[in-house]
Design a protein around this motif. Structure first.
Motif, PDB file in Angstrom:
ATOM      1  N   ASN A 139      50.201 -23.393 -26.085  1.00  0.00           N
ATOM      2  CA  ASN A 139      49.393 -22.442 -26.855  1.00  0.00           C
ATOM      3  C   ASN A 139      49.192 -22.905 -28.288  1.00  0.00           C
ATOM      4  O   ASN A 139      49.905 -23.771 -28.785  1.00  0.00           O
ATOM      5  N   CYS A 159      52.175 -19.976 -35.582  1.00  0.00           N
ATOM      6  CA  CYS A 159      53.430 -20.549 -35.087  1.00  0.00           C
ATOM      7  C   CYS A 159      53.588 -22.048 -35.330  1.00  0.00           C
ATOM      8  O   CYS A 159      52.694 -22.838 -35.029  1.00  0.00           O
ATOM      9  N   CYS A 204      48.765 -20.552 -31.126  1.00  0.00           N
ATOM     10  CA  CYS A 204      48.808 -19.365 -31.986  1.00  0.00           C
ATOM     11  C   CYS A 204      48.730 -19.800 -33.447  1.00  0.00           C
ATOM     12  O   CYS A 204      49.434 -20.729 -33.851  1.00  0.00           O
ATOM     13  N   TYR A 205      47.904 -19.119 -34.214  1.00  0.00           N
ATOM     14  CA  TYR A 205      47.646 -19.565 -35.592  1.00  0.00           C
ATOM     15  C   TYR A 205      48.866 -19.473 -36.510  1.00  0.00           C
ATOM     16  O   TYR A 205      48.919 -20.111 -37.544  1.00  0.00           O
ATOM     17  N   TYR A 221      44.658  -8.911 -32.387  1.00  0.00           N
ATOM     18  CA  TYR A 221      45.202  -9.959 -31.516  1.00  0.00           C
ATOM     19  C   TYR A 221      44.281 -11.184 -31.530  1.00  0.00           C
ATOM     20  O   TYR A 221      44.746 -12.327 -31.611  1.00  0.00           O
ATOM     21  N   HIS A 230      45.185 -15.365 -32.544  1.00  0.00           N
ATOM     22  CA  HIS A 230      45.251 -16.322 -31.434  1.00  0.00           C
ATOM     23  C   HIS A 230      43.887 -16.931 -31.144  1.00  0.00           C
ATOM     24  O   HIS A 230      42.875 -16.274 -31.334  1.00  0.00           O
ATOM     25  N   ARG A 239      53.004 -24.654 -32.449  1.00  0.00           N
ATOM     26  CA  ARG A 239      51.702 -24.607 -31.774  1.00  0.00           C
ATOM     27  C   ARG A 239      51.287 -26.006 -31.365  1.00  0.00           C
ATOM     28  O   ARG A 239      51.636 -26.997 -32.009  1.00  0.00           O
ATOM     29  N   GLU A 282      52.965  -8.955 -30.017  1.00  0.00           N
ATOM     30  CA  GLU A 282      52.410  -9.469 -31.281  1.00  0.00           C
ATOM     31  C   GLU A 282      51.555  -8.461 -32.040  1.00  0.00           C
ATOM     32  O   GLU A 282      51.663  -8.352 -33.248  1.00  0.00           O
TER      33      GLU A 282
END
Ligand code: 5AD
Ligand code: FES
Length: 351
Positions: free
Chosen positions: A69, A74, A71-72, A174, A178, A77, A167
């Protein structure tokens, strides 16, 4: 709303009444030092009635930081080329569990990025081995979104609990956290499926994630009321230098503490961790979390050689400490505020 009206809302929550989304917004927006202290004192009383001064400990094993993934927020990522990837072997995972067991832990959390190297067969094998070797332990998985079939297989192999933070319970929010390959709908489907499959389920969110507001947080509270999870993990958002959110402000300690108190009042027997993220932005963050109504801590059992690599956010604490040190440190910290750690399975208690 003035403070009298806000404390009335807190009393209603404590009495078991449900609040409307608008009331939640008022309560979240209305946070002041006094209102926060009021909520904390109520939350601590509720927690003590159910759990006393015992703090559950769970041994965390971060077994892979590969993730499909992006995710912006993390640090592990997919697109973060700066992340040094690692994966523990099955034997290494078992060794972590064994040394954790020696230290007294009776519950293990297996956490990783969404790493498809760990196929259903491999996961099942690991779960079975842990449950065979340590049959008085609970196994918690925190490995992200999988199919219904996979969740069923892991459950049958003996996994007891599953953590999957939602989240945010606001679909458009959301979408801003993401990439489009990830969907709110699928995340919700996974959580629902996990409940149906008989896991003890944990959801959760970051406090102060970019784009979060009192309105999105109110939705989180309503969502939690509906899902009825056994556990809710919340911690402040902390920017990571290698992500699109590197320049965003971090979440606040006081808002995290306030929300911990409100969650305790919303669902009295909830398992609520005082998270590592909270301890990262405040040297006494975890102690403050407990004093706001939390009742779980999760010391790290991962080998010190890989600790630093499981970096979801900058400056993560405990990356240089052996499992025994982490355990001792937390024990001492809890003692310093008049609490004590317990190492049993730590199932939720009846209210
Ligand atoms: N700051 C704080 N928490 C984070 N997480 C991921 N990245 C960050 C960050 N930058 C949280 C997410 C995820 C959990 C494992 O860690 O909520 O679900
Ligand atoms: Fe890990 Fe303190 S809890 S060093």
């Amino acid at each position: 709303m003035n403070e009298t009206q806000l404390t009335k809302l807190i009393d209603e929550l404590e009495a078991g009444h449900t609040l409307t989304e608008t009331q939640w917004i008022r309560l979240i927006e209305g946070q002041t030092e006094d209102v926060q202290a009021y909520a904390a004192s109520k939350a601590v009383a509720v927690r003590e009635r159910i759990y006393g001064r015992a703090v559950y400990t769970r041994g965390l094993i971060e077994f892979s930081n590969y993730c499909r993934n992006d995710c912006y927020y993390c640090g592990i990522r997919l697109s973060n080329r700066g992340a040094e990837r690692y994966r523990l072997s099955e034997d290494e995972i078992l060794d972590c569990a064994a040394s954790g067991y020696e230290l007294g832990f009776r519950t293990f959390v297996l956490q990783s990025g969404e790493d498809m190297y760990f196929t259903d067969d491999r996961m099942e094998h690991i779960i079975r081995r842990i449950k065979e070797d340590f049959n008085d332990c609970a196994v918690t998985l925190s490995i992200g979104e999988r199919s219904r079939e996979s969740y069923l297989r892991f459950r049958e192999a003996g996994a007891d609990r599953y953590l999957l933070r939602h989240e945010t319970a606001d679909e458009s929010h959301y979408g801003t956290l993401h990439p489009k390959e990830m969907s709110y709908e699928h995340r919700m489907y996974c959580l629902k499926t996990l409940k149906e499959t008989g896991y003890q389920v944990g959801c959760g969110f970051m406090v102060g994630s970019p784009g979060q507001s009192a309105a999105t947080l109110a939705k989180d509270m309503k969502f939690i009321e509906e899902l009825q999870p056994d556990m809710v993990g919340i911690g402040p958002f902390i920017p990571h230098h290698g992500t699109p959110f590197s320049g965003e402000p971090q979440g606040s300690v006081s808002q995290t503490l306030y929300l911990l108190s409100l969650l305790r009042l919303l669902k009295p027997n909830l398992l609520l961790p005082a998270t590592t993220a909270l301890g990262t932005i405040d040297p006494r963050g975890r102690e403050k979390g407990i004093l706001s109504g939390a009742n779980v801590v999760m010391p790290n059992l991962s080998p010190t050689t890989v600790r630093k690599k499981y970096e979801l956010y900058d400056n993560k604490i405990c990356t240089g400490d052996e499992a025994a040190e982490c355990r001792g440190c937390l024990e001492m910290r809890m003692k310093s505020i008049g609490y004590f750690t317990v190492t049993d399975r730590g199932d939720p208690k009846k209210e």
